[in-house]
Each structure stands twice: as C-alpha cells, then as structure tokens.
Write a protein that holds these residues in place. Structure first.
Motif, PDB file in Angstrom:
ATOM      1  N   ILE A 187       0.836  -1.206   0.000  1.00  0.00           N
ATOM      2  CA  ILE A 187       0.000   0.000   0.000  1.00  0.00           C
ATOM      3  C   ILE A 187       0.868   1.252   0.000  1.00  0.00           C
ATOM      4  CG2 ILE A 187      -1.645   1.323   1.374  1.00  0.00           C
ATOM      5  CD1 ILE A 187      -2.802  -1.433   2.240  1.00  0.00           C
ATOM      6  N   ALA A 188       1.928   1.253   0.820  1.00  0.00           N
ATOM      7  CA  ALA A 188       2.844   2.394   0.843  1.00  0.00           C
ATOM      8  C   ALA A 188       3.473   2.604  -0.533  1.00  0.00           C
ATOM      9  CB  ALA A 188       3.916   2.185   1.911  1.00  0.00           C
ATOM     10  N   ASP A 189       3.831   1.520  -1.189  1.00  0.00           N
ATOM     11  CA  ASP A 189       4.400   1.606  -2.543  1.00  0.00           C
ATOM     12  C   ASP A 189       3.395   2.234  -3.510  1.00  0.00           C
ATOM     13  OD1 ASP A 189       6.743   0.422  -1.683  1.00  0.00           O
ATOM     14  OD2 ASP A 189       6.208  -1.586  -2.401  1.00  0.00           O
ATOM     15  N   ALA A 190       2.132   1.818  -3.404  1.00  0.00           N
ATOM     16  CA  ALA A 190       1.105   2.333  -4.313  1.00  0.00           C
ATOM     17  C   ALA A 190       0.886   3.829  -4.127  1.00  0.00           C
ATOM     18  CB  ALA A 190      -0.201   1.575  -4.094  1.00  0.00           C
ATOM     19  N   TRP A 191       1.079   4.312  -2.913  1.00  0.00           N
ATOM     20  CA  TRP A 191       0.938   5.739  -2.620  1.00  0.00           C
ATOM     21  C   TRP A 191       2.224   6.509  -2.926  1.00  0.00           C
ATOM     22  CZ3 TRP A 191      -3.076   8.861  -1.199  1.00  0.00           C
ATOM     23  CH2 TRP A 191      -4.284   8.235  -0.847  1.00  0.00           C
ATOM     24  N   GLY A 192       3.278   5.815  -3.298  1.00  0.00           N
ATOM     25  CA  GLY A 192       4.541   6.487  -3.584  1.00  0.00           C
ATOM     26  C   GLY A 192       5.260   6.978  -2.350  1.00  0.00           C
ATOM     27  N   ILE A 193       5.056   6.289  -1.234  1.00  0.00           N
ATOM     28  CA  ILE A 193       5.697   6.679   0.022  1.00  0.00           C
ATOM     29  C   ILE A 193       6.982   5.880   0.179  1.00  0.00           C
ATOM     30  CG2 ILE A 193       5.438   6.698   2.539  1.00  0.00           C
ATOM     31  CD1 ILE A 193       2.437   7.104   2.074  1.00  0.00           C
ATOM     32  N   ASP A 194       8.115   6.579   0.113  1.00  0.00           N
ATOM     33  CA  ASP A 194       9.410   5.908   0.113  1.00  0.00           C
ATOM     34  C   ASP A 194      10.227   6.135   1.379  1.00  0.00           C
ATOM     35  OD1 ASP A 194       8.984   4.968  -2.539  1.00  0.00           O
ATOM     36  OD2 ASP A 194       9.570   6.939  -3.309  1.00  0.00           O
ATOM     37  N   GLY A 195       9.998   7.265   2.050  1.00  0.00           N
ATOM     38  CA  GLY A 195      10.824   7.616   3.200  1.00  0.00           C
ATOM     39  C   GLY A 195      10.674   6.641   4.361  1.00  0.00           C
ATOM     40  N   GLU A 196      11.770   6.415   5.063  1.00  0.00           N
ATOM     41  CA  GLU A 196      11.759   5.470   6.188  1.00  0.00           C
ATOM     42  C   GLU A 196      10.812   5.923   7.286  1.00  0.00           C
ATOM     43  OE1 GLU A 196      14.904   3.631   9.469  1.00  0.00           O
ATOM     44  OE2 GLU A 196      15.658   4.565   7.630  1.00  0.00           O
ATOM     45  N   ARG A 197      10.837   7.200   7.629  1.00  0.00           N
ATOM     46  CA  ARG A 197       9.960   7.703   8.697  1.00  0.00           C
ATOM     47  C   ARG A 197       8.497   7.640   8.295  1.00  0.00           C
ATOM     48  NH1 ARG A 197      13.135  13.155  10.887  1.00  0.00           N
ATOM     49  NH2 ARG A 197      14.968  12.073  11.755  1.00  0.00           N
ATOM     50  N   GLU A 198       8.243   7.983   7.043  1.00  0.00           N
ATOM     51  CA  GLU A 198       6.861   7.943   6.549  1.00  0.00           C
ATOM     52  C   GLU A 198       6.312   6.513   6.585  1.00  0.00           C
ATOM     53  OE1 GLU A 198       8.673  11.640   5.202  1.00  0.00           O
ATOM     54  OE2 GLU A 198       9.323   9.541   5.089  1.00  0.00           O
ATOM     55  N   ARG A 199       7.109   5.570   6.120  1.00  0.00           N
ATOM     56  CA  ARG A 199       6.663   4.171   6.096  1.00  0.00           C
ATOM     57  C   ARG A 199       6.490   3.628   7.512  1.00  0.00           C
ATOM     58  NH1 ARG A 199       7.355   2.085   0.610  1.00  0.00           N
ATOM     59  NH2 ARG A 199       7.194  -0.064   1.338  1.00  0.00           N
ATOM     60  N   LYS A 200       7.327   4.094   8.429  1.00  0.00           N
ATOM     61  CA  LYS A 200       7.181   3.669   9.822  1.00  0.00           C
ATOM     62  C   LYS A 200       5.832   4.104  10.370  1.00  0.00           C
ATOM     63  CE  LYS A 200       9.285   4.002  14.413  1.00  0.00           C
ATOM     64  NZ  LYS A 200      10.389   4.596  15.208  1.00  0.00           N
ATOM     65  N   LEU A 201       5.423   5.344  10.052  1.00  0.00           N
ATOM     66  CA  LEU A 201       4.121   5.829  10.505  1.00  0.00           C
ATOM     67  C   LEU A 201       2.989   5.006   9.904  1.00  0.00           C
ATOM     68  CD1 LEU A 201       4.432   9.738  10.394  1.00  0.00           C
ATOM     69  CD2 LEU A 201       3.982   8.314  12.408  1.00  0.00           C
ATOM     70  N   VAL A 202       3.114   4.664   8.630  1.00  0.00           N
ATOM     71  CA  VAL A 202       2.077   3.860   7.973  1.00  0.00           C
ATOM     72  C   VAL A 202       1.991   2.480   8.621  1.00  0.00           C
ATOM     73  CG1 VAL A 202       1.331   2.819   5.810  1.00  0.00           C
ATOM     74  CG2 VAL A 202       2.334   5.104   5.801  1.00  0.00           C
ATOM     75  N   HIS A 203       3.122   1.891   8.961  1.00  0.00           N
ATOM     76  CA  HIS A 203       3.121   0.588   9.632  1.00  0.00           C
ATOM     77  C   HIS A 203       2.498   0.690  11.020  1.00  0.00           C
ATOM     78  CE1 HIS A 203       5.206  -2.442   7.133  1.00  0.00           C
ATOM     79  NE2 HIS A 203       5.724  -1.384   6.528  1.00  0.00           N
ATOM     80  N   GLU A 204       2.704   1.794  11.709  1.00  0.00           N
ATOM     81  CA  GLU A 204       2.076   1.979  13.021  1.00  0.00           C
ATOM     82  C   GLU A 204       0.560   2.037  12.881  1.00  0.00           C
ATOM     83  OE1 GLU A 204       3.865   5.471  14.624  1.00  0.00           O
ATOM     84  OE2 GLU A 204       5.772   4.473  15.126  1.00  0.00           O
TER      85      GLU A 204
END
Length: 301
Positions: free
Chosen positions: A240-257
């Motif tokens: 899902i993060a890939d589909a939204w174009g979210i690449d940053g480590e901090r951003e992906r960490k928030l999405v996983h939370e």
C-alpha cells in the motif's frame, strides 16, 4: 454570458464525462442541463450556471490531488483471489471471514468485476429471505423478478444454472439460518460457486455457534474451503505504501504503526487520503509532517 461555462462542460464531456452524471452530481435535471448547454433554457440560467461553476471548480480541485489507489494487490488480496477462483472454478461453497479493515471487501469488490461474478452486500434491512433474494435478482439483472419467495428463487436458479459463475455475499454475518439455507440450496441446484464473506460471526453461525447444531450441520458440511483473514501483514502495508509512492523510512514507519490499529487498512487509506490533500496544498510529496498532521486531525487532537 454563460459561454465559458458551457464550453468547459462540453470539454469534460468530450473528455469522457457523461451529461447524465453531471446532471446527477449537480442536482440539475437532464432536460434543464441539455437546454442550458444548447442555450435554449427559459428558466433561471444564472442558478444553473452557478451550480455548474461549483461542480467544475470541485472537479479541477479533485484533478489536482493525488488520487487514492483504487485497488492495491497485496499478499492478502492474492489469498482472497485464490479462494474466490477455487469457489468459481470448482462450483463450491467457500467462507472468508476475519477482522474488520483487513481488505476483504476491497478484494471481493475488485474480483466481482470479472464476468459471471455477482456481488451482493447483506444488510440488516435486507437480511430476510425475500429481501436477500431480491438483492440477488437485482445483481443478476433479472427483469420482472417476482415478489414471491418460491417463484423468485426459481427464477434465480434458472438464471444461474449453466453459467459456471460465482455469487459473493459480503457482510453475510447479517443473514439468519433460513436465508443461508436457501443460498445453500441455490448453490447445489445450480452448481455455481458461492462465497460468504464477513466477520467471525459468519463462521460461528455456520458451525452452529453452540446452538441448533443439527440444523447447521448441513450448511457447515458443504463448506469446501475456509479462509481466515485475521490481521494485515507487513507485506500488505508495504504494498500500500508503494502504491501511494511513500518511500521515506519515517513515513513508512508511521504507515506501519497505523497498520497495527483495529481497522488497519481502512485507517491507512483515510489517513493517507487526508495527508495527500495536505501535501497538495504545499505542492509537495506526502511527508512525515503531512501524515502526522492527518493523524492528529482525524483523531481530533
């Protein structure tokens, strides 16, 4: 006086929009809209122009926003697709159940775009036998469907027989025993695949739930496959993060939370949709700042 608005509306139609859709979304009658566009409307043209101006402005704003992915193929959705394929190809009963917000409805809705695949959603208001059969008849596009249970069920069987199709019932936990039994008989009489999708209650209900075990035994014994979707996986969230174009480590960490919360995928979609709006206002990619701000806003903090 209204030439610019007329021309812009015509341009959207040339681009693939339909006048019928514009009429519905603007609450303008199709006749009034047609007459306004042709310059022959004798009523309050300013009122019609104002409604169209607002619609055009909203359309331009929506077009400039990052669109939410309509569907993301995740490892979990692939499991669901596999179960749906099995039900359709083999003509058997399958149950998919689990927690809310893990992607069940999104997956079956996407799968239902396939030919000879029909999806209905059980609701408290349509949980009785006649209402449920009416929903199935509507999904099958049955013309002049009768309003009597026996005749309606017979019409449905005639329509389904020989199709090698798949009937999917979402929110099936709303259905009582007599409706589930009728669906079982329809499946056996027609040979189509049937998938019941819902929360844990549907599996509990089919297995007897501690009561009426003799009645439910016929239902439970017909289940060829059971698929439990209990939680989203890290790989689901990454997809899902890939589909939204979210690449940053901090951003992906928030999405996983967010993915660890109840209703995970629903919360992720809602949060990222708002984050995308915030990012658009600053003409930038979605960042940790936008996601955090979206979380605070949605939680009322």
């Amino acid at each position: 006086m209204f030439t610019d608005i007329r021309n812009e509306v015509r341009s959207t139609v040339e681009g693939g929009e339909k006048y019928s859709v514009i009429a519905k979304q603007t609450s303008i009658s199709p006749t009034t809209l047609s007459q306004f566009i042709n310059g022959s409307y004798a009523g309050d043209n300013q009122r019609v122009a104002d409604k169209l101006a607002v619609w055009l402005a909203d359309r331009r704003t929506a077009g400039s926003l990052r669109a939410a992915p309509s569907f993301v193929k995740t490892p979990t959705s692939k499991k669901i697709f596999s179960a749906l394929d099995y039900a359709k190809i083999s003509g058997v009963f399958v149950v998919i159940y689990g927690n809310s917000g893990v992607g069940k409805t999104n997956a079956i809705t996407e799968y239902a775009k396939k030919p000879n695949t029909w999806l209905i959603t059980a609701r408290p208001s349509s949980s009785r036998l006649l209402e449920c059969l009416s929903d199935i008849a509507y999904a099958l596009e049955l013309d002049y469907a009768p309003k009597r249970v026996g005749a309606l069920s017979s019409h449905i069987c005639r329509k389904l027989r020989g199709t090698q199709g798949l009937l999917i019932v979402d929110e099936a936990d709303h259905l009582p025993y007599d409706v589930l039994e009728e669906i079982r008989l329809i499946q056996e009489m027609t040979g189509v695949g049937v998938v019941l999708c819902g929360n844990h209650q549907i599996y509990s209900k089919l297995s007897g739930g501690g009561t009426r075990k003799t009645d439910f035994a016929r239902l439970f014994s017909r289940i060829a496959k059971k698929l439990a979707i209990l939680n989203v996986t890290a790989d689901d969230i990454d997809a899902i993060a890939d589909a939204w174009g979210i690449d940053g480590e901090r951003e992906r960490k928030l999405v996983h939370e967010l993915g660890r919360r109840a209703g995970a995928l629903r919360i992720i979609k809602t949060t990222l949709s708002l984050a995308a709006i915030l990012a658009n206002s600053s003409n930038s990619a979605i960042s940790e700042v936008h996601i955090s701000a979206a979380i605070r806003d949605l939680e009322g903090v």
